[in-house]
Every structure is written in C-alpha cells, then in structure tokens.
Write a protein that holds these residues in place. Structure first.
Motif, PDB file in Angstrom:
ATOM      1  N   UNK A 346       0.556  -1.064   0.102  1.00 18.59           N
ATOM      2  CA  UNK A 346      -0.129   0.116   0.007  1.00 18.59           C
ATOM      3  C   UNK A 346       0.638   1.610  -0.154  1.00 18.59           C
ATOM      4  N   UNK A 347       2.268   1.414   0.055  1.00 19.12           N
ATOM      5  CA  UNK A 347       3.337   1.849  -0.531  1.00 19.12           C
ATOM      6  C   UNK A 347       1.882   3.481  -1.822  1.00 19.12           C
ATOM      7  N   UNK A 348       2.067   2.652  -2.643  1.00 19.91           N
ATOM      8  CA  UNK A 348       2.142   4.246  -3.403  1.00 19.91           C
ATOM      9  C   UNK A 348       0.469   4.875  -2.728  1.00 19.91           C
ATOM     10  N   UNK A 349      -0.204   4.266  -2.311  1.00 18.53           N
ATOM     11  CA  UNK A 349      -1.338   5.485  -2.057  1.00 18.53           C
ATOM     12  C   UNK A 349      -1.053   6.086  -1.209  1.00 18.53           C
ATOM     13  N   UNK A 350      -0.294   5.377   0.623  1.00 11.85           N
ATOM     14  CA  UNK A 350       0.086   6.436   1.545  1.00 11.85           C
ATOM     15  C   UNK A 350       0.743   7.477   0.983  1.00 11.85           C
ATOM     16  N   UNK A 351       1.732   7.620  -0.428  1.00 10.36           N
ATOM     17  CA  UNK A 351       2.889   8.239  -0.643  1.00 10.36           C
ATOM     18  C   UNK A 351       1.826   8.723  -1.169  1.00 10.36           C
ATOM     19  N   UNK A 352       0.374   8.579  -2.356  1.00 11.64           N
ATOM     20  CA  UNK A 352      -0.161   9.556  -3.205  1.00 11.64           C
ATOM     21  C   UNK A 352      -1.193  10.558  -2.604  1.00 11.64           C
ATOM     22  N   UNK A 353      -1.402   9.973  -0.876  1.00 14.23           N
ATOM     23  CA  UNK A 353      -2.229  10.535   0.372  1.00 14.23           C
ATOM     24  C   UNK A 353      -1.113  12.301   0.790  1.00 14.23           C
ATOM     25  N   UNK A 354      -0.151  11.241   1.344  1.00 13.88           N
ATOM     26  CA  UNK A 354       0.964  12.405   1.909  1.00 13.88           C
ATOM     27  C   UNK A 354       1.217  13.330   0.394  1.00 13.88           C
ATOM     28  N   UNK A 355       1.407  13.147  -0.421  1.00 11.51           N
ATOM     29  CA  UNK A 355       1.490  14.367  -1.650  1.00 11.51           C
ATOM     30  C   UNK A 355      -0.258  15.129  -2.054  1.00 11.51           C
ATOM     31  N   UNK A 356      -0.880  14.530  -2.060  1.00 12.99           N
ATOM     32  CA  UNK A 356      -2.288  15.391  -1.698  1.00 12.99           C
ATOM     33  C   UNK A 356      -2.169  16.349  -0.656  1.00 12.99           C
ATOM     34  N   UNK A 357      -1.833  15.980   0.705  1.00 13.62           N
ATOM     35  CA  UNK A 357      -1.367  16.960   2.113  1.00 13.62           C
ATOM     36  C   UNK A 357      -0.284  18.041   1.724  1.00 13.62           C
ATOM     37  N   UNK A 358       0.571  18.010   0.920  1.00 12.46           N
ATOM     38  CA  UNK A 358       1.520  18.615   0.597  1.00 12.46           C
ATOM     39  C   UNK A 358       1.409  19.473  -0.126  1.00 12.46           C
ATOM     40  N   UNK A 359       0.043  19.150  -1.551  1.00  7.98           N
ATOM     41  CA  UNK A 359      -0.169  20.318  -2.000  1.00  7.98           C
ATOM     42  C   UNK A 359      -0.924  21.142  -1.445  1.00  7.98           C
ATOM     43  N   UNK A 360      -2.112  20.135  -0.665  1.00 10.19           N
ATOM     44  CA  UNK A 360      -3.403  21.626  -0.136  1.00 10.19           C
ATOM     45  C   UNK A 360      -2.044  22.520   1.039  1.00 10.19           C
ATOM     46  N   UNK A 361      -0.822  21.531   1.269  1.00  9.11           N
ATOM     47  CA  UNK A 361       0.053  23.033   1.912  1.00  9.11           C
ATOM     48  C   UNK A 361       0.431  24.009   1.664  1.00  9.11           C
ATOM     49  N   UNK A 362       0.909  23.503  -0.601  1.00  3.84           N
ATOM     50  CA  UNK A 362       0.995  24.435  -1.509  1.00  3.84           C
ATOM     51  C   UNK A 362       0.401  25.532  -1.701  1.00  3.84           C
ATOM     52  N   UNK A 363      -1.198  25.570  -1.184  1.00  4.67           N
ATOM     53  CA  UNK A 363      -2.274  26.188  -1.765  1.00  4.67           C
ATOM     54  C   UNK A 363      -2.214  27.126  -0.248  1.00  4.67           C
TER      55      UNK A 363
END
Length: 405
Positions: A346-363
């Motif tokens: 499930x590493x792919x999904x965990x890293x993708x979820x982390x990217x979602x939070x990272x992108x929200x931080x960018x906004x």
C-alpha cells in the motif's frame, strides 16, 4: 568504461536511484522554470486591471496543486494495483503534452484549463519516491529518499534561473515548449531505464478501499500525523513565497537590482537542502529518523524568529541558507517514516495521500503569508511561520509518542 562497469555492479534499487535522481532533477527544473513569469504570461493574454491580474495569476497558480491534492489518492490506488513505473510514465508523458500546449493558448481560460489538466497528470515525484521506498533496503531508505529529494531540490533551485534565461533569449511561449520537451525526455528516460522487477500488485479486496488500507497500517495515528506534518511543513515554507521579494525590496530600500537579489534569496534555501539532505538521511538511518526530524523542527523555529528582525540583505541570506538546512531534515525524514511504517503493498497510496496533503500545504501557505502580511507587516509572516512550526513540532511529538505506546 569504469563508470559503466560500476553501474553494472549496482543493485536494481541503486540503478533506479541514479535514474530517478536525474529524472526528478529535470522534473523539478521543468516545473520551477515556468513559475517566475507565470503572472507575466497571464498579463499577455488580456487587458486586465491590477486586481484582475492578481486574481487570475493566483487562480492559475493554485488550481494545479488543488487538483493534484484531490486526484492523487486515485493514482495511488492504481499504482498499488498496476505498478509505480506505469504511473511515472503516465505523469511525465501527460505533463509533457499539457505544458507544451501552454505555449499555444490565446486567453487566460485556456491556460487555466491546461493548468487544471496538469494537476490531473501529477504524481511523478510521489511515485518515484514509492519506487525507491519499496525497493531500497529499509536500513538505507533514509539516505536513498534524502538523495532523491536533493535531486528534486536541485532542479527546483536551478529552474527559475533557467526559465528566466530562456524567456529572455526566446519568449514565454517558447519556454513552455522547451519545458514540455524536457518532460518528454524524462518520459523516455524513465521508460528505458527504470525497472520494477519485484512489484507485487495488491489483489486483496479489502485493500481496494481506503478503510482497508487504514486497517493494514500498524499505526494509523502516526501515518496520518505525518500527513498533517507534511501539510504544515509545506504551508510553513510557502507562507514566505508571496512576500519574499517585497521583503528584499524593503531591506534594500528599493535600491539596486531587487529582482536579481530576490531570485538569489529565493534559491538559497534550496541550495542548502540539496547539499545536506542525503547526509541527514544517512544520519537518520543511524540515530533514528524521529530524532533528526525533531532537530529540524527546533532549528527551523530558531532560524525563522531572527529572520523577522534582520536589518540587511546579508543577514537575510545567511538565515535563509540555515532554514534550507532545517528543511533537509523534514520532508525526506517524513517520507522515511512513512516508508518504515507502511506495508509495501500500500506504499503507493500512502505516498499519494501524503502528496495530497503536501499540495494542500502549497495552496494554504501563500494564503497565510498574504493574509498575515496584509494584516500586520512582513516581519509578522516569519514570526507566524515560527509559531506554525512550533505547533507542528508539538503535534509530531504527540503522534510519534502515542504511536509507540
């Protein structure tokens, strides 16, 4: 010849690290080289008032990150079932086409639409991280992920300089076209040289849903705590973005080449991060990732506070360099903690979820910086950022300590 023989002796994960380091370097270069003149490009697409230009520029900038945050979990699910390599090929090819097409737009809404689509095709870096996280030995994952982050940071650092040079030599439109070509080269490079021999697709039905993924985690509190940590780290770093050039102009009393100095000041943290991120990753493998991340939070607080009280550009430059060092202890270490506490399937999904939070931080980050600077002054942005880091540190300690009980 010696280098070729050396590469042949490397393990598959080490070869991937070399290839993906170059690829994320070029990806960082491609993304960051178009950002310095994005608002100027928007200005060429219509006759706008100042307030309209600010609104459209902000919308064009933010929409990519917003869509990436929303769509990333979907791509993460596919990466766990179909492979991470096909995801980096999808991302690099799609973004090559979309960014190349930005050279042809005739109005701001076409540009906005393409930036929207760019967000859909995001995910190259998160899936590159997932490939390294699932193939590198766990005891070496800190150094490996730190090295990958150094490549991304290096590209992001040089991008604005290259973009400014290309736009000056050619045009804004030609720079978008060149950026698309660079990403197409990344696609070819990834297709030919990245390997994923031991990938095991996720087949369990319970892991197809988010609830099943969460149930498979040993410590969901720690993982989701790391997501929040990622969001606040990105928001903290990007809260400075709207005001850094204005702060430079104020310190220089509007004398000298403010644009050039602002570019240098903006690049200094990235230079520091690129230099030391692999070393901190290796240190985390030896003494513990949590300890290195703790050191990073403390350093960031200590560096952000005096930045609010600098009186000349040299003091600002030195402190920004030190903040770059503290940055090197954060995102790579969060990714390492995610790697060490996530089942490979499930590493792919965990890293993708982390990217979602990272992108929200960018906004969220630039919005915080713009709001605070408008309400108070530029110095207040650095103080509020230090407070944000302190809150992040407390949340991190709570999540890590509770997870270990």
């Amino acid at each position: 010849m010696k280098k070729l023989l050396h590469l042949n002796k490397l393990e598959d994960w080490e070869k991937n690290l070399y290839v993906l380091w170059v690829s994320v370097f070029v990806t960082g270069l491609a993304f960051s080289e178009i950002m310095p003149f994005m608002s100027l490009y928007v200005d060429t697409l219509g006759d706008f008032t100042k307030s309209q230009l600010n609104l459209y520029s902000g919308a064009v900038f933010a929409i990519t990150y917003l869509i990436t945050a929303i769509i990333s979990p979907f791509w993460g699910k596919l990466s766990d079932t179909h492979g991470r390599k096909i995801m980096i090929l999808r991302a690099s090819f799609g973004m090559a086409i979309v960014i190349g097409l930005m050279s042809c737009v005739t109005n701001v809404w076409q540009l906005f639409t393409l930036r929207f689509i760019q967000g859909i095709f995001g995910g190259y870096v998160s899936n590159a991280n997932a490939i390294i996280a699932t193939t590198a030995p766990r005891e070496k994952s800190g150094r490996a992920l730190g090295t990958l982050m150094a490549g991304l940071t290096g590209g992001s650092l040089l991008g604005p300089l290259l973009g400014g040079a290309l736009a000056s030599m050619f045009s804004y439109r030609m720079t978008f076209l060149i950026t698309g070509i660079l990403l197409f080269i990344v696609f070819i490079f990834s297709w030919l040289f990245v390997t994923e021999k031991n990938f095991k697709p996720t087949t369990a039905k319970k892991l197809q849903k988010a609830s099943g993924v969460i149930a498979a985690l040993k410590s969901p509190q720690m993982i989701f705590g790391m997501f929040i940590t990622t969001l606040i780290i990105q928001a903290s770093n990007n809260s400075i973005t709207p005001i850094i050039s204005l702060y430079v102009r104020e310190l220089m009393h509007n004398n000298g080449n403010v644009t050039l100095v602002s570019g240098i000041i903006a690049a200094v943290p990235g230079l520091a991060t690129m230099l030391v991120a692999p070393r901190f990753g290796a240190l985390g493998d030896r003494i513990g990732t949590e300890r290195v991340l703790t050191i990073g939070f403390i350093l960031a607080i200590c560096f952000f506070i005096p930045t609010a009280f600098v009186t000349n550009i040299w003091q600002l430059g030195i402190l920004r360099f030190l903040i770059g060092i503290s940055n090197a202890t954060m995102i790579p270490q969060v990714q390492t903690l995610l790697t060490k506490n996530t089942p490979p399937e499930i590493t792919g999904r965990i890293f993708s979820w982390n990217q979602s939070f990272q992108s929200f931080g960018n906004v969220i980050g630039p919005m915080i910086g713009a709001f605070i600077s408008g309400l108070f002054d530029y110095s207040a942005v650095f103080l509020s950022t230090a407070l944000l880091v302190a809150i992040n540190f407390v949340l991190f300690r709570i999540n890590v300590v509770n997870a270990k009980k």
